[in-house]
Scaffold this motif. Structure first.
Motif, PDB file in Angstrom:
ATOM      1  N   UNK A 129      -4.549   4.871   7.462  1.00 41.54           N
ATOM      2  CA  UNK A 129      -4.049   3.928   8.473  1.00 41.54           C
ATOM      3  C   UNK A 129      -2.988   4.548   9.374  1.00 41.54           C
ATOM      4  N   UNK A 130      -2.050   5.251   8.744  1.00 42.26           N
ATOM      5  CA  UNK A 130      -0.966   5.858   9.520  1.00 42.26           C
ATOM      6  C   UNK A 130      -1.484   6.949  10.443  1.00 42.26           C
ATOM      7  N   UNK A 131      -2.463   7.733   9.935  1.00 44.05           N
ATOM      8  CA  UNK A 131      -3.061   8.772  10.785  1.00 44.05           C
ATOM      9  C   UNK A 131      -3.844   8.141  11.930  1.00 44.05           C
ATOM     10  N   UNK A 132      -4.551   7.054  11.623  1.00 43.39           N
ATOM     11  CA  UNK A 132      -5.313   6.368  12.690  1.00 43.39           C
ATOM     12  C   UNK A 132      -4.377   5.869  13.788  1.00 43.39           C
ATOM     13  N   UNK A 133      -3.208   5.373  13.383  1.00 38.85           N
ATOM     14  CA  UNK A 133      -2.276   4.880  14.401  1.00 38.85           C
ATOM     15  C   UNK A 133      -1.762   6.048  15.244  1.00 38.85           C
ATOM     16  N   UNK A 134      -1.514   7.196  14.607  1.00 42.46           N
ATOM     17  CA  UNK A 134      -1.080   8.358  15.393  1.00 42.46           C
ATOM     18  C   UNK A 134      -2.222   8.859  16.285  1.00 42.46           C
ATOM     19  N   UNK A 135      -3.469   8.691  15.808  1.00 44.63           N
ATOM     20  CA  UNK A 135      -4.617   9.043  16.656  1.00 44.63           C
ATOM     21  C   UNK A 135      -4.646   8.137  17.903  1.00 44.63           C
ATOM     22  N   UNK A 136      -4.351   6.872  17.701  1.00 44.17           N
ATOM     23  CA  UNK A 136      -4.318   5.948  18.850  1.00 44.17           C
ATOM     24  C   UNK A 136      -3.191   6.326  19.806  1.00 44.17           C
ATOM     25  N   UNK A 137      -2.090   6.808  19.251  1.00 44.88           N
ATOM     26  CA  UNK A 137      -0.990   7.260  20.114  1.00 44.88           C
ATOM     27  C   UNK A 137      -1.419   8.526  20.864  1.00 44.88           C
ATOM     28  N   UNK A 171      -6.528  19.346  12.424  1.00 47.59           N
ATOM     29  CA  UNK A 171      -7.079  20.429  13.256  1.00 47.59           C
ATOM     30  C   UNK A 171      -8.351  21.029  12.666  1.00 47.59           C
ATOM     31  N   UNK A 172      -8.547  20.925  11.348  1.00 47.96           N
ATOM     32  CA  UNK A 172      -9.761  21.488  10.736  1.00 47.96           C
ATOM     33  C   UNK A 172     -10.900  20.484  10.625  1.00 47.96           C
ATOM     34  N   UNK A 173     -10.691  19.292  11.127  1.00 49.38           N
ATOM     35  CA  UNK A 173     -11.764  18.286  11.028  1.00 49.38           C
ATOM     36  C   UNK A 173     -11.860  17.431  12.289  1.00 49.38           C
ATOM     37  N   UNK A 174     -11.767  18.092  13.415  1.00 53.73           N
ATOM     38  CA  UNK A 174     -11.771  17.362  14.686  1.00 53.73           C
ATOM     39  C   UNK A 174     -13.098  16.662  14.956  1.00 53.73           C
ATOM     40  N   UNK A 175     -14.170  17.138  14.333  1.00 54.31           N
ATOM     41  CA  UNK A 175     -15.476  16.535  14.594  1.00 54.31           C
ATOM     42  C   UNK A 175     -15.876  15.479  13.580  1.00 54.31           C
ATOM     43  N   UNK A 176     -14.949  15.173  12.664  1.00 55.09           N
ATOM     44  CA  UNK A 176     -15.219  14.072  11.732  1.00 55.09           C
ATOM     45  C   UNK A 176     -14.780  12.751  12.353  1.00 55.09           C
ATOM     46  N   UNK A 177     -15.332  11.642  11.832  1.00 52.97           N
ATOM     47  CA  UNK A 177     -15.013  10.339  12.438  1.00 52.97           C
ATOM     48  C   UNK A 177     -13.523   9.975  12.316  1.00 52.97           C
ATOM     49  N   UNK A 178     -12.991   9.380  13.360  1.00 58.80           N
ATOM     50  CA  UNK A 178     -11.602   8.928  13.350  1.00 58.80           C
ATOM     51  C   UNK A 178     -11.358   7.874  12.285  1.00 58.80           C
ATOM     52  N   UNK A 179     -12.423   7.153  11.957  1.00 59.63           N
ATOM     53  CA  UNK A 179     -12.269   6.077  10.980  1.00 59.63           C
ATOM     54  C   UNK A 179     -12.043   6.610   9.563  1.00 59.63           C
ATOM     55  N   UNK A 180     -12.258   7.930   9.360  1.00 63.64           N
ATOM     56  CA  UNK A 180     -12.021   8.508   8.030  1.00 63.64           C
ATOM     57  C   UNK A 180     -10.557   8.808   7.746  1.00 63.64           C
ATOM     58  N   UNK A 181      -9.690   8.620   8.722  1.00 62.66           N
ATOM     59  CA  UNK A 181      -8.262   8.911   8.525  1.00 62.66           C
ATOM     60  C   UNK A 181      -7.564   7.737   7.846  1.00 62.66           C
TER      61      UNK A 181
END
Ligand SMILES: Nc1ncnc2c1ncn2[C@@H]1O[C@H](COP(=O)(O)OP(=O)(O)O)[C@@H](O)[C@H]1O
Ligand SMILES: [Mg+2]
Length: 259
Positions: free
Chosen positions: A152-160, A140-150
């Motif tokens: 692997x597990x966070x990226x998958x939850x981002x895709x969900x 929630x504090x970094x919504x404007x940062x690139x998704x690729x910076x998360x």
């Protein structure tokens, strides 16, 4: 709204290659259904037929019906693009758009459909989707940062979260944890169990423990012989499939004597 999927007499082809034969399967809403079976038996192929992703491959087609609450997704007047909005998909490798921020990734599917959503509504949808994917507190504090910076597990939850944002009826997941570490895997499994309150969830997994942990119903696919089309051998409550299956082939697979 979660919807019931009925697959009727479904045959699936890649050009001349008959990949899957004669599938009849009802997938209940508000439940998790797992597809298991050895590699190459057609699990991903069947999954992709449920949101008309199969036919994007050159020469690929299906014969039969896939009904969503009684409506044939392969009906004459049905727009495949609309089907893919009703039936969301999460893939094996997390695939956030690398140049987009976390926020933009969540809205990626929505943007295409509704470019003029007011900013406040967008913000609400971003929060709701990220909360729905159990990711909000972490990003929630970094919504404007690139998704690729998360991770692997966070990226998958981002895709969900991206899949949830378009309010689908069904969420399909093809081995969603196979690229993740054990902790991230458990986070996704917890999430899958929560998602079934609102969606029809179908997950392909090669991990039988995972199928046993997350699913209510298990469908076992198999090839009778190498080179033959894959078939649905048995489907039933996960407990039964794992402890008291009707078919010998299921028993052999579950006990590790095969595949
Ligand atoms: N794009 C494709 N073109 C041709 N054949 C394919 C393609 N994708 C999968 N297949 C074939 O279809 C069969 C089922 O594959 P798949 O659905 O990926 O199995 P699973 O997910 O159970 O491992 C396999 O024989 C595979 O080689
Ligand atoms: Mg597969």
């Amino acid at each position: 709204m979660a919807k019931r999927i009925e697959i009727k007499d479904l045959d699936i082809y890649y050009g001349k290659f008959h990949a899957v034969r004669g599938v009849n399967l009802t997938i209940e809403p508000r439940a998790v259904t797992a597809f298991i079976g050895s590699s190459g038996c057609g699990k991903s192929t069947v999954l992709r037929s449920i949101n008309r992703m199969h036919e994007v491959i050159e020469g690929a087609y299906v014969d039969g019906q896939v009904l969503l609450d009684g409506v044939d997704l392969y009906g004459k007047d049905v727009d495949p693009v609309r089907v893919r909005r009703q039936v969301g998909m999460v893939f094996q490798r997390p695939n956030p758009f690398p140049t987009m921020s976390i926020r933009e990734n969540v809205l990626a599917g929505v943007r295409l459909n509704n470019a003029r959503m007011p900013r406040s509504e967008q913000d609400e949808l971003v929060e709701k989707s990220l909360r729905g994917a159990n990711l909000w507190n972490e990003v929630k504090d970094r919504l404007d940062r690139p998704g690729s910076g998360l991770s692997g597990g966070q990226q998958q939850r981002l895709c969900i979260a991206r899949a949830i944002a378009i309010s689908p009826d069904v969420i399909l997941m093809d081995e969603p944890c196979s690229a993740l570490d054990p902790i991230s895997t458990l986070a996704i499994e917890d999430l899958i169990k929560e998602l079934k309150d609102q969606y029809t969830v179908v997950i392909v997994t090669h991990n039988m423990q995972q199928a046993a942990r997350v699913s209510d119903t298990t469908a076992f696919f198999n090839l009778k012989k190498q080179g033959e089309p894959g078939e649905l051998i048995e489907v039933g409550p996960t407990e039964k499939i794992f402890h008291n299956p009707d078919q010998q082939a299921t028993e052999d697979y579950i006990t590790g004597r095969f595949g």
